[in-house]
Design a protein around this motif. Structure first.
Motif, short mmCIF file in Angstrom:
data_model
loop_
_atom_site.label_atom_id
_atom_site.label_comp_id
_atom_site.label_asym_id
_atom_site.label_seq_id
_atom_site.Cartn_x
_atom_site.Cartn_y
_atom_site.Cartn_z
N THR A 1 -1.58 -2.04 5.57
CA THR A 1 -1.24 -2.18 7.08
C THR A 1 -2.81 -2.52 7.80
O THR A 1 -3.92 -2.28 7.14
N SER A 2 -2.87 -2.94 9.05
CA SER A 2 -4.01 -3.24 9.62
C SER A 2 -3.65 -2.45 11.15
O SER A 2 -2.34 -2.23 11.37
N SER A 3 -4.83 -2.03 11.71
CA SER A 3 -4.45 -1.33 12.97
C SER A 3 -5.44 -1.55 14.01
O SER A 3 -6.63 -2.30 13.73
N PRO B 1 -2.31 -8.26 2.68
CA PRO B 1 -3.00 -7.52 3.75
C PRO B 1 -2.06 -8.12 5.20
O PRO B 1 -1.75 -9.04 5.27
N HIS B 2 -1.75 -6.86 6.10
CA HIS B 2 -1.24 -7.21 7.29
C HIS B 2 -2.42 -7.72 8.05
O HIS B 2 -3.56 -7.14 8.29
N LEU B 3 -1.95 -8.90 8.91
CA LEU B 3 -2.78 -9.58 9.75
C LEU B 3 -2.13 -9.33 11.30
O LEU B 3 -0.83 -9.59 11.49
N VAL C 1 2.11 -11.61 8.82
CA VAL C 1 1.57 -11.91 10.04
C VAL C 1 2.65 -11.07 11.22
O VAL C 1 3.99 -11.26 11.07
N LEU C 2 1.78 -10.29 12.12
CA LEU C 2 2.54 -9.52 12.81
C LEU C 2 1.85 -9.31 14.28
O LEU C 2 0.64 -9.71 14.35
N ARG C 3 2.65 -8.99 15.37
CA ARG C 3 1.97 -8.98 16.61
C ARG C 3 0.99 -7.41 16.74
O ARG C 3 0.06 -7.61 17.08
N GLY C 4 1.68 -6.66 15.84
CA GLY C 4 0.87 -5.19 15.86
C GLY C 4 1.39 -4.55 16.93
O GLY C 4 1.92 -4.76 17.98
N ASP C 5 0.90 -3.21 16.83
CA ASP C 5 1.50 -2.12 17.62
C ASP C 5 0.53 -2.13 18.87
O ASP C 5 -0.57 -2.58 19.01
N ALA C 6 1.11 -1.57 20.18
CA ALA C 6 0.36 -1.64 21.38
C ALA C 6 -0.61 -0.44 21.19
O ALA C 6 -0.28 0.46 20.38
N TYR D 1 1.83 -13.25 20.31
CA TYR D 1 3.05 -12.96 19.48
C TYR D 1 2.88 -13.45 18.10
O TYR D 1 1.71 -14.13 17.79
N ALA D 2 3.56 -12.74 17.10
CA ALA D 2 3.43 -13.14 15.70
C ALA D 2 3.56 -14.73 15.57
O ALA D 2 2.80 -15.26 14.66
N THR D 3 4.27 -15.51 16.48
CA THR D 3 4.48 -16.97 16.22
C THR D 3 3.25 -17.39 16.40
O THR D 3 3.01 -18.47 15.78
N ALA E 1 10.77 -8.02 10.41
CA ALA E 1 12.20 -8.38 11.42
C ALA E 1 12.80 -6.99 11.30
O ALA E 1 12.45 -5.96 10.50
N TYR E 2 13.88 -6.80 12.42
CA TYR E 2 14.48 -5.73 12.64
C TYR E 2 15.86 -5.50 12.61
O TYR E 2 16.40 -6.10 13.73
N PRO E 3 16.38 -5.10 11.57
CA PRO E 3 17.85 -5.08 11.50
C PRO E 3 18.58 -4.45 12.66
O PRO E 3 19.62 -4.94 12.74
N LYS F 1 17.15 -4.58 15.62
CA LYS F 1 16.70 -5.15 16.94
C LYS F 1 15.23 -4.56 17.09
O LYS F 1 14.84 -3.32 17.04
N HIS F 2 14.16 -5.34 17.75
CA HIS F 2 12.83 -5.01 18.00
C HIS F 2 13.14 -4.29 19.19
O HIS F 2 13.79 -4.83 20.27
N PHE F 3 12.34 -3.24 19.63
CA PHE F 3 12.55 -2.34 20.74
C PHE F 3 12.57 -3.06 22.41
O PHE F 3 13.13 -2.77 23.14
N THR G 1 18.49 -12.53 20.91
CA THR G 1 17.08 -12.94 21.51
C THR G 1 16.17 -12.86 20.54
O THR G 1 15.08 -13.69 20.15
N ASP G 2 15.98 -11.62 19.84
CA ASP G 2 15.11 -11.19 18.91
C ASP G 2 15.27 -12.22 17.55
O ASP G 2 14.02 -12.63 17.12
N PHE G 3 16.64 -12.68 17.51
CA PHE G 3 16.82 -13.31 16.22
C PHE G 3 16.31 -14.71 16.32
O PHE G 3 15.65 -15.48 15.63
N GLN H 1 12.40 -18.80 14.93
CA GLN H 1 11.43 -19.50 15.22
C GLN H 1 10.07 -19.42 14.27
O GLN H 1 9.49 -20.16 13.69
N LYS H 2 9.94 -17.91 13.70
CA LYS H 2 8.93 -17.77 12.79
C LYS H 2 9.24 -18.36 11.43
O LYS H 2 8.12 -19.06 10.75
N VAL H 3 10.44 -18.43 10.92
CA VAL H 3 10.76 -18.92 9.80
C VAL H 3 10.76 -20.28 9.75
O VAL H 3 10.16 -21.08 8.94
N PHE I 1 8.71 0.27 -0.32
CA PHE I 1 8.47 1.42 0.35
C PHE I 1 7.47 1.79 1.30
O PHE I 1 6.23 1.27 0.84
N TYR I 2 7.62 2.28 2.44
CA TYR I 2 6.61 2.66 3.44
C TYR I 2 5.98 4.25 2.76
O TYR I 2 6.77 4.92 3.07
N THR I 3 5.01 4.12 2.08
CA THR I 3 4.91 5.56 1.24
C THR I 3 3.94 6.39 2.34
O THR I 3 3.94 7.69 1.99
#
Ligand code: FAD
Length: 318
Positions: free
Chosen positions: A50-52, A94-96, A123-128, A144-146, A179-181, A183-185, A192-194, A199-201, A301-303
């Motif tokens: 992960t990246s922070s 690596p997460h970017l 590739v991710l937007r990342g947490d606030a 945005y991740a896009t 992706a968020y089965p 939905k992203h919060f 909309t999330d979809f 678009q990313k794909v 797995f998120y260990t």
């Protein structure tokens, strides 16, 4: 090797992989190796790191004043990936993230990764930042991740940020997105999330990794929705066993996911966290068995640095 190649080579067999956090600032790689060693028997073709973003921290000085500092608690994603790749001969992902990095810094990180022979990125937007009300982009960074994805695909096409560079060399990163089965919060609804996932794909993402979930029907519905709408890249389920009663509250709060009633009831009936861990592992084993039957390419797995529950689950599956 690219994640997509690993999946193709597996010819329908489900693979095992996991995610780690870089060590806390001031700690060594030993903790990371201790978290990896017990899981290597399951032959992970890749390990995510992960990246922070930087955060705001307050500390008390000896004279009683309060000191404010902004720093990244867990730096070193690229170096950790290189160290793991070198020691275990395994691919690393690596997460970017957008937050905390300018476009130039991202370009330099991608150049480092390419020199290191690291073929994949998520590739991710990342947490606030914790102190912010929501995600605030870094000046000179991406929103945005896009946008970040576009930078990586540009480099894959030999397009760098500045024209004066000799941009004849093309990188060849295999690109994953989140992706968020459930939905992203921040998204007003799943549709909309979809739209943004699509678009990313459409813009070059080669694989998807999902947020954790505890109800397989949500993952299956999500995969079906993707397939019906022309998203045909591998969709890797992200998984995390519950190990403490506190997580019944924390996981929905942090990750915006639902815990099925049967699971929360079983956890409420436990006397202590030792029992909770058994319930959580059992639930995850059953979830994994069903996901394998469903034909998932990888169980990821998120260990969170604790390999033992994942090891017990992997033993029951692989
Ligand atoms: P995006 O795809 O940018 O989406 C963010 C929100 O904006 C969504 O609501 C989406 O619907 C909307 N949106 C997307 N594109 C647009 C657009 N062009 N215009 C308007 N709205 C848009 N966080 C970290 O900080 N570090 C990590 O290492 C990390 N690893 C993760 C790994 C996985 C597998 C997952 C699922 C999450 C991870 N996260 C990590 C958390 C992630 O960064 C957060 O969930 C973040 O809030 C969203 O990231 P994203 O890449 O999905 O964002």
């Amino acid at each position: 090797m690219k994640i997509t190649e690993h999946i193709d080579n597996a010819k329908g067999k489900t693979l095992f992989s996991f995610e780690l956090l870089p060590p806390m600032k001031g700690q060594s790689m030993e903790g990371i190796y201790k978290a990896i060693d017990p899981l290597m028997e399951f032959n992970p073709p890749f390990i995510d790191v992960t990246s922070s973003r930087e955060d705001l921290f307050y500390s008390e000085t000896p004279d009683g004043n309060i000191k404010k500092a902004t720093y990244r608690k867990r730096p070193g994603t690229v170096a950790v990936c290189a160290a793991i790749k070198h020691k275990y001969r395994v691919d690393t992902v690596p997460h970017l993230i957008c937050g905390g990095f300018t476009k130039e810094e991202t370009e330099y990180a991608l150049i480092d990764l390419q020199f290191l022979g690291i073929d994949n990125v998520l590739v991710l937007r990342g947490d606030a930042r914790k102190a912010d009300p929501g995600f605030i982009p870094t000046p000179g960074g991406h929103c945005y991740a896009t946008d970040l994805l576009e930078q990586v695909t540009n480099m894959n096409n030999g397009i760098y940020l500045h024209e004066y560079q000799d941009s004849s060399y093309k990188t060849d990163f295999c690109i994953g997105v989140a992706a968020y089965p459930e939905k992203h919060f921040e998204a007003p609804n799943l549709k909309t999330d979809f739209k943004y996932l699509k678009q990313k794909v459409d813009n070059g993402a080669n694989f998807i990794v999902t947020q954790m979930f505890f109800d397989n029907s949500k993952y299956k519905a999500f995969v079906n929705l993707c397939r019906e709408n022309g998203i045909n890249v591998p969709i890797i389920p992200g998984l995390k066993p519950i190990t403490t009663a506190k997580q019944l509250v924390n996981l929905p709060k942090i990750f915006h996911i639902d815990i099925p009633e049967d699971l929360s009831d079983a956890i409420h009936a436990c006397k202590n966290d030792k029992d909770v861990k058994e319930v959580g592992i059992e639930w995850m084993i059953n979830q994994c068995k069903e996901l394998v039957k469903f034909g998932v390419p990888v169980l990821h797995f998120y260990t969170m640095g604790n390999p033992e529950p994942t090891k017990r689950i992997a033993r029951a599956i692989f």
